[in-house]
Design a protein around this motif. Structure first.
Motif, PDB file in Angstrom:
ATOM      1  N   THR A 172      32.585  31.552  31.707  1.00 32.74           N
ATOM      2  CA  THR A 172      32.184  31.950  30.356  1.00 32.74           C
ATOM      3  C   THR A 172      32.200  30.735  29.432  1.00 32.74           C
ATOM      4  OG1 THR A 172      32.976  34.213  30.632  1.00 32.74           O
ATOM      5  CG2 THR A 172      32.769  33.416  28.379  1.00 32.74           C
ATOM      6  N   THR A 204      27.775  33.984  30.043  1.00 31.45           N
ATOM      7  CA  THR A 204      28.571  33.985  31.268  1.00 31.45           C
ATOM      8  C   THR A 204      27.672  33.913  32.492  1.00 31.45           C
ATOM      9  OG1 THR A 204      30.321  35.283  30.234  1.00 31.45           O
ATOM     10  CG2 THR A 204      30.253  35.327  32.628  1.00 31.45           C
ATOM     11  N   ILE A 214      45.347  42.571  38.393  1.00 33.89           N
ATOM     12  CA  ILE A 214      46.258  41.766  39.213  1.00 33.89           C
ATOM     13  C   ILE A 214      47.714  42.124  38.906  1.00 33.89           C
ATOM     14  CG2 ILE A 214      47.045  39.404  39.707  1.00 33.89           C
ATOM     15  CD1 ILE A 214      44.248  40.158  40.840  1.00 33.89           C
ATOM     16  N   ALA A 269      43.055  36.509  28.613  1.00 29.26           N
ATOM     17  CA  ALA A 269      41.708  36.098  28.220  1.00 29.26           C
ATOM     18  C   ALA A 269      41.760  35.640  26.769  1.00 29.26           C
ATOM     19  CB  ALA A 269      40.739  37.258  28.365  1.00 29.26           C
ATOM     20  N   TRP A 272      33.272  34.069  37.669  1.00 29.54           N
ATOM     21  CA  TRP A 272      32.347  33.863  36.567  1.00 29.54           C
ATOM     22  C   TRP A 272      32.852  32.741  35.664  1.00 29.54           C
ATOM     23  CZ3 TRP A 272      33.430  39.370  37.274  1.00 29.54           C
ATOM     24  CH2 TRP A 272      34.603  39.794  36.679  1.00 29.54           C
ATOM     25  N   THR A 330      49.075  34.292  31.467  1.00 25.06           N
ATOM     26  CA  THR A 330      47.621  34.277  31.413  1.00 25.06           C
ATOM     27  C   THR A 330      47.092  35.380  30.511  1.00 25.06           C
ATOM     28  OG1 THR A 330      45.613  34.476  32.721  1.00 25.06           O
ATOM     29  CG2 THR A 330      47.508  35.687  33.509  1.00 25.06           C
ATOM     30  N   MET A 335      39.845  40.130  31.016  1.00 23.48           N
ATOM     31  CA  MET A 335      41.121  40.767  30.686  1.00 23.48           C
ATOM     32  C   MET A 335      41.409  41.911  31.658  1.00 23.48           C
ATOM     33  SD  MET A 335      40.799  40.836  26.551  1.00 23.48           S
ATOM     34  CE  MET A 335      42.394  41.561  26.235  1.00 23.48           C
ATOM     35  N   ARG A 379      37.999  32.759  42.599  1.00 22.90           N
ATOM     36  CA  ARG A 379      38.692  32.594  43.875  1.00 22.90           C
ATOM     37  C   ARG A 379      37.751  31.821  44.790  1.00 22.90           C
ATOM     38  NH1 ARG A 379      42.844  36.453  44.995  1.00 22.90           N
ATOM     39  NH2 ARG A 379      42.715  38.333  43.729  1.00 22.90           N
ATOM     40  N   MET A 437      43.556  33.281  43.012  1.00 22.09           N
ATOM     41  CA  MET A 437      42.734  33.416  41.808  1.00 22.09           C
ATOM     42  C   MET A 437      43.235  32.456  40.724  1.00 22.09           C
ATOM     43  SD  MET A 437      41.932  36.624  39.291  1.00 22.09           S
ATOM     44  CE  MET A 437      41.563  37.802  40.558  1.00 22.09           C
ATOM     45  N   MET A 451      27.597  34.192  36.763  1.00 19.41           N
ATOM     46  CA  MET A 451      28.325  34.778  37.892  1.00 19.41           C
ATOM     47  C   MET A 451      27.760  34.193  39.188  1.00 19.41           C
ATOM     48  SD  MET A 451      28.975  38.836  38.506  1.00 19.41           S
ATOM     49  CE  MET A 451      30.026  39.465  39.813  1.00 19.41           C
ATOM     50  N   PRO A 509      35.700  37.642  40.774  1.00 22.62           N
ATOM     51  CA  PRO A 509      37.055  37.288  41.218  1.00 22.62           C
ATOM     52  C   PRO A 509      37.779  38.415  41.955  1.00 22.62           C
ATOM     53  CG  PRO A 509      36.945  37.473  38.829  1.00 22.62           C
ATOM     54  CD  PRO A 509      35.549  37.570  39.321  1.00 22.62           C
ATOM     55  N   VAL A 510      37.260  39.627  41.851  1.00 24.12           N
ATOM     56  CA  VAL A 510      37.841  40.724  42.644  1.00 24.12           C
ATOM     57  C   VAL A 510      37.479  40.531  44.119  1.00 24.12           C
ATOM     58  CG1 VAL A 510      37.673  43.212  43.082  1.00 24.12           C
ATOM     59  CG2 VAL A 510      37.910  42.365  40.744  1.00 24.12           C
ATOM     60  N   GLN A 511      36.313  39.936  44.349  1.00 26.29           N
ATOM     61  CA  GLN A 511      35.940  39.602  45.728  1.00 26.29           C
ATOM     62  C   GLN A 511      36.528  38.210  46.031  1.00 26.29           C
ATOM     63  OE1 GLN A 511      33.376  40.813  43.434  1.00 26.29           O
ATOM     64  NE2 GLN A 511      33.997  42.804  44.218  1.00 26.29           N
ATOM     65  N   PRO A 521      51.834  32.935  37.165  1.00 28.75           N
ATOM     66  CA  PRO A 521      50.944  34.081  37.098  1.00 28.75           C
ATOM     67  C   PRO A 521      51.098  34.925  35.831  1.00 28.75           C
ATOM     68  CG  PRO A 521      52.190  34.060  39.166  1.00 28.75           C
ATOM     69  CD  PRO A 521      52.699  32.956  38.320  1.00 28.75           C
ATOM     70  N   VAL A 531      46.374  32.937  38.526  1.00 29.54           N
ATOM     71  CA  VAL A 531      46.486  34.343  38.129  1.00 29.54           C
ATOM     72  C   VAL A 531      47.037  35.182  39.281  1.00 29.54           C
ATOM     73  CG1 VAL A 531      45.193  36.351  37.290  1.00 29.54           C
ATOM     74  CG2 VAL A 531      44.534  34.057  36.554  1.00 29.54           C
ATOM     75  N   ASP A 532      46.606  34.855  40.501  1.00 28.75           N
ATOM     76  CA  ASP A 532      47.053  35.608  41.677  1.00 28.75           C
ATOM     77  C   ASP A 532      47.231  34.641  42.852  1.00 28.75           C
ATOM     78  OD1 ASP A 532      47.626  37.456  43.600  1.00 28.75           O
ATOM     79  OD2 ASP A 532      45.635  38.399  43.636  1.00 28.75           O
ATOM     80  N   LEU A 537      36.977  31.898  35.889  1.00 25.26           N
ATOM     81  CA  LEU A 537      37.903  32.826  36.548  1.00 25.26           C
ATOM     82  C   LEU A 537      37.386  32.977  37.972  1.00 25.26           C
ATOM     83  CD1 LEU A 537      40.385  34.664  36.110  1.00 25.26           C
ATOM     84  CD2 LEU A 537      38.809  36.514  35.526  1.00 25.26           C
TER      85      LEU A 537
END
Lengths: 60, 272
Positions: B167, B153, A14, B12, B165, B10, A8, B186, B77, B155, B70-72, B7, B233-234, B184
């Motif tokens: 889940t 989860t 984002i 969680a 990751w 979405t 979340m 990239r 995404m 990773m 996913p930030v990396q 986008p 998502v992105d 989730l």
């Protein structure tokens, strides 16, 4: 918080980025700081000690 | 059925909402003193780089690598959610306990999951070989990021096909238990991004549909269809991470296979 919670946070991040806004966190315990570091969310969401330092950091 | 949405569409799902709310309640269920985190012990301890305790070369694409979320990663995404009903007679805890214990058995043929020696517990590392088609195989691994009785989860490390990751969770919204896998992710680099676009996403959909179907069958569920939902998502790519291509486990596995005869020859020459 379970791992769905960090999903979340990523979604929120984002959305903020899309609006050219920053996302920060403050007041987190060491436990949650470690979760941010482990998941590498801390590379995108800056963590501050308090609301005051967060506001200063976000506006500088 | 696979659904693709924009986008904005979405969120969680699953136990996340319940847990976030629970965290904000005091011990008596109302607002009050913040209790010690109940999730301590369910999360892995912080690691900078992964270690593989097993001997042999299979962990070469995992040992020393950093985790990537996913930030990396490099590509767009995606959030992919796969779920199937497993019936009335199975509790959420039973479903997840079974999934953890027999995780490798539910994987489709041609793929191999070498689970952690101690089972799926926070901080453990599993090695895996994923068939990519055409005889190509991706040797990589996963890290157990989080585990409780109703979810866990995994990773991914640098070089994996995607940064993110997965889940696995179970819910019982009515009187029927549903199990779910939610990814989730990239793509980790431009090569993987292209591979995902030209069939990788379809192959991954098929992978999780087969996995969930096998789990439901094992749990004795009546035949049911896996529901699949994919959300971008992105849509932006993170060009700043383009150099992650040097960590690409698929290319490294391929190079290792090609150069193995040469390395063997050189070793024999040295021994002579």
């Amino acid at each position: 918080m379970n791992s769905g919670g960090i999903g979340m946070l990523v979604t929120l991040l984002i959305r903020a980025n899309r609006q050219h806004k920053k996302l920060a966190a403050y007041g987190r315990s060491d436990h949650y700081r470690e979760i941010f570091e482990l998941t590498r969310l801390d590379e995108a969401i800056t963590i501050y000690d308090s609301e005051q330092t967060a506001l200063i950091g976000m506006t500088s | 059925m696979t659904e693709r949405a924009g986008p904005e569409d979405t969120a969680a799902t699953g136990p996340a909402k319940r847990s976030v709310q629970a965290e904000n309640r005091g011990p008596d269920g109302g607002a009050g003193i913040t209790p010690a985190p109940r999730d301590r012990g369910r999360w892995a301890a912080k690691v900078d780089r992964l270690t593989v305790t097993r001997s042999g070369s299979r962990g070469a694409n995992v040992a020393g690598r950093r985790l990537t979320g996913p930030v990396q990663g490099f590509g767009k995404m995606w959030q992919k959610t796969y779920s199937i009903e497993v019936g009335e007679g199975v509790s959420t805890k039973e479903a997840i306990a079974t999934w953890k214990e027999h995780f490798a058995e539910f994987w489709p043929e041609g793929n191999r999951f070498e689970g952690p020696l101690k089972g799926i517990h926070p901080g453990e590392v599993a090695l895996l070989d994923v068939g990519l088609g055409g005889g190509m195989r991706l040797s990589t691994g996963v890290f157990v990021l989080y585990a409780d009785e109703e979810s866990f989860t995994l990773m991914t490390p640098q070089g994996h096909m995607f940064a993110g990751w997965i889940t696995f969770s179970a819910e019982r919204p009515r009187d029927i238990t549903t199990v779910q896998a939610q990814v989730l992710m990239r793509a980790n680099d431009p090569i993987y991004e292209i591979a995902m676009a030209i069939g990788g996403h379809r192959k991954e959909d098929q992978f999780w549909v087969e996995t969930l179907t096998a789990l439901a069958r094992y749990l004795g569920a009546p035949p049911a269809t896996v529901r699949a939902r994919t959300v971008c998502v992105d849509p932006r790519r993170q060009w700043g991470n383009v150099t992650d291509v040097w960590q690409n486990s698929m290319m490294r596995s391929l190079l290792r296979t090609i150069t193995a005869p040469l390395a063997g020859y050189a070793r024999r020459r040295r021994e002579d």
